[in-house]
Design a protein around this motif. Structure first.
Motif, PDB file in Angstrom:
ATOM      1  N   PRO A   1       0.844  -1.207   0.000  1.00 32.45           N
ATOM      2  CA  PRO A   1       0.000   0.000   0.000  1.00 32.45           C
ATOM      3  C   PRO A   1       0.875   1.251   0.000  1.00 32.45           C
ATOM      4  N   ASP A   2       0.345   2.324  -0.523  1.00 39.25           N
ATOM      5  CA  ASP A   2       1.072   3.588  -0.559  1.00 39.25           C
ATOM      6  C   ASP A   2       1.419   4.010   0.869  1.00 39.25           C
ATOM      7  N   SER A   3       2.657   4.449   1.076  1.00 45.97           N
ATOM      8  CA  SER A   3       3.107   4.829   2.419  1.00 45.97           C
ATOM      9  C   SER A   3       2.362   6.047   2.953  1.00 45.97           C
ATOM     10  N   ASP A   4       1.761   6.845   2.064  1.00 47.49           N
ATOM     11  CA  ASP A   4       0.949   7.973   2.521  1.00 47.49           C
ATOM     12  C   ASP A   4      -0.343   7.498   3.168  1.00 47.49           C
ATOM     13  N   ILE A   5      -0.807   6.335   2.739  1.00 47.74           N
ATOM     14  CA  ILE A   5      -2.042   5.777   3.305  1.00 47.74           C
ATOM     15  C   ILE A   5      -1.751   5.011   4.593  1.00 47.74           C
ATOM     16  N   LEU A   6      -0.705   4.192   4.562  1.00 44.43           N
ATOM     17  CA  LEU A   6      -0.324   3.400   5.739  1.00 44.43           C
ATOM     18  C   LEU A   6       1.164   3.621   6.026  1.00 44.43           C
ATOM     19  N   PRO A   7       1.509   4.708   6.674  1.00 46.16           N
ATOM     20  CA  PRO A   7       2.919   4.991   6.954  1.00 46.16           C
ATOM     21  C   PRO A   7       3.539   3.939   7.874  1.00 46.16           C
ATOM     22  N   GLU A   8       4.742   3.493   7.521  1.00 51.06           N
ATOM     23  CA  GLU A   8       5.545   2.526   8.291  1.00 51.06           C
ATOM     24  C   GLU A   8       4.949   1.124   8.309  1.00 51.06           C
ATOM     25  N   TRP A   9       3.880   0.898   7.553  1.00 48.24           N
ATOM     26  CA  TRP A   9       3.274  -0.435   7.551  1.00 48.24           C
ATOM     27  C   TRP A   9       4.219  -1.456   6.929  1.00 48.24           C
ATOM     28  N   ARG A  10       4.842  -1.087   5.805  1.00 47.05           N
ATOM     29  CA  ARG A  10       5.774  -2.009   5.166  1.00 47.05           C
ATOM     30  C   ARG A  10       6.923  -2.377   6.102  1.00 47.05           C
ATOM     31  N   GLN A  11       7.500  -1.390   6.759  1.00 45.40           N
ATOM     32  CA  GLN A  11       8.618  -1.668   7.664  1.00 45.40           C
ATOM     33  C   GLN A  11       8.202  -2.594   8.810  1.00 45.40           C
ATOM     34  N   THR A  12       6.989  -2.385   9.305  1.00 43.85           N
ATOM     35  CA  THR A  12       6.483  -3.232  10.386  1.00 43.85           C
ATOM     36  C   THR A  12       6.320  -4.679   9.925  1.00 43.85           C
ATOM     37  N   MET A  13       5.743  -4.856   8.742  1.00 42.03           N
ATOM     38  CA  MET A  13       5.534  -6.205   8.219  1.00 42.03           C
ATOM     39  C   MET A  13       6.866  -6.912   7.946  1.00 42.03           C
ATOM     40  N   GLU A  14       7.844  -6.191   7.390  1.00 41.52           N
ATOM     41  CA  GLU A  14       9.139  -6.801   7.093  1.00 41.52           C
ATOM     42  C   GLU A  14       9.876  -7.196   8.372  1.00 41.52           C
ATOM     43  N   LYS A  15       9.762  -6.360   9.386  1.00 48.77           N
ATOM     44  CA  LYS A  15      10.399  -6.701  10.663  1.00 48.77           C
ATOM     45  C   LYS A  15       9.728  -7.918  11.293  1.00 48.77           C
ATOM     46  N   TYR A  16       8.409  -7.964  11.222  1.00 46.15           N
ATOM     47  CA  TYR A  16       7.691  -9.117  11.777  1.00 46.15           C
ATOM     48  C   TYR A  16       8.106 -10.404  11.067  1.00 46.15           C
TER      49      TYR A  16
END
Length: 260
Positions: free
Chosen positions: A58-73
């Motif tokens: 998803p666009d980081s403007d819509i869900l900021p830091e979501w990608r980083q959270t998922m990758e860390k998990y």
């Protein structure tokens, strides 16, 4: 829908997209989800392999830091899986790091799914399920759940009639499912976990993390699990071929959703 699941099984899966138990289900699963796999840039040679490559985010403007959270998990959960695999290896009279070899969990196919079940009430007599009865494809599934009940397991999947019991959520704990690939590897010493989800009128969230060995790993019955009384029950099979066949059996045609 802009992030609808692609051919590499990344992105959004709509309600009714999966049909896990075609014998008993009237329609697909009453859940929606989001696939996240091993992230590789398109110019990486391995990115062309099935189940590898760039994810849909998803666009980081819509869900900021979501990608980083998922990758860390994903990264930290994989370490939990590796530690669990060491215990399984010891139980099978193998070296503790047997499953951590490069051709196995050294370069795994690891798929994270974020699942949302709606507030439907399941009706087993009418073939309506949150998720139909199935066993997972891989080696180990690490499952995080919220506090809403719904997961059921059948301890003896060969019994008729089958007996189902709830696995109540435990705060701060994972559910560990053993997969079909481990059953093949262990020649039936470990049985894969038959499970399903029944909706009870409450929304429910869960995060299964499916972990399999590398694409080219050949899964065959371990010598330590064979004897005259227990000869090999399964023929050897390459991990990638096995996984592709199972996915084809459980997913609806994407064109159904592209039309909408």
């Amino acid at each position: 829908m802009k992030l609808l699941r692609n051919q590499k099984h990344r992105g959004y899966t709509p309600i009714l997209d999966e049909l896990l138990d075609p014998v008993n289900q009237l329609q697909g699963d009453h859940k929606e989800g989001f696939y996240i796999g091993v992230e590789l840039p398109e110019d990486d040679p391995d990115a062309q392999r099935t189940f590898y490559g760039p994810n849909l985010w998803p666009d980081s403007d819509i869900l900021p830091e979501w990608r980083q959270t998922m990758e860390k998990y994903r990264q930290e959960a994989l370490e939990v899986v590796r530690k669990t695999a060491r215990l399984i290896a010891l139980a099978l009279d193998l070296d503790f790091d047997f499953f951590e070899r490069p051709q196995m969990l050294g370069k795994p196919i690891a798929i994270l799914r974020l699942l949302h079940y709606g507030d439907q009430v399941s009706d087993t007599a009418k073939g309506l399920f949150g998720a139909g009865a199935h066993s997972d494809y891989g080696l180990i599934t690490l499952l995080a759940t919220d506090g809403v009940s719904g997961l059921q397991i059948c301890k003896d999947k060969d019994a008729r009639p089958q007996v189902w019991e709830y696995v109540e959520p435990v705060k701060g704990a994972f559910v560990v499912n053993l997969g079909d690939m481990l059953e093949r590897w262990s020649n039936g010493v470990f049985r894969s976990t038959l499970h399903r989800v029944l909706g009870n009128g409450k929304e429910r969230y869960s995060i299964p993390y499916f972990v399999l060995p590398s694409h080219d790993c050949v899964v065959e019955c371990l010598p330590t699990c064979q004897s005259k009384e227990n000869p090999p029950k399964f023929p050897p099979i390459k991990c990638e071929s096995y996984l592709l066949g199972r996915y084809r059996d459980t997913h609806a045609d994407l064109s159904t959703y592209n039309e909408h």
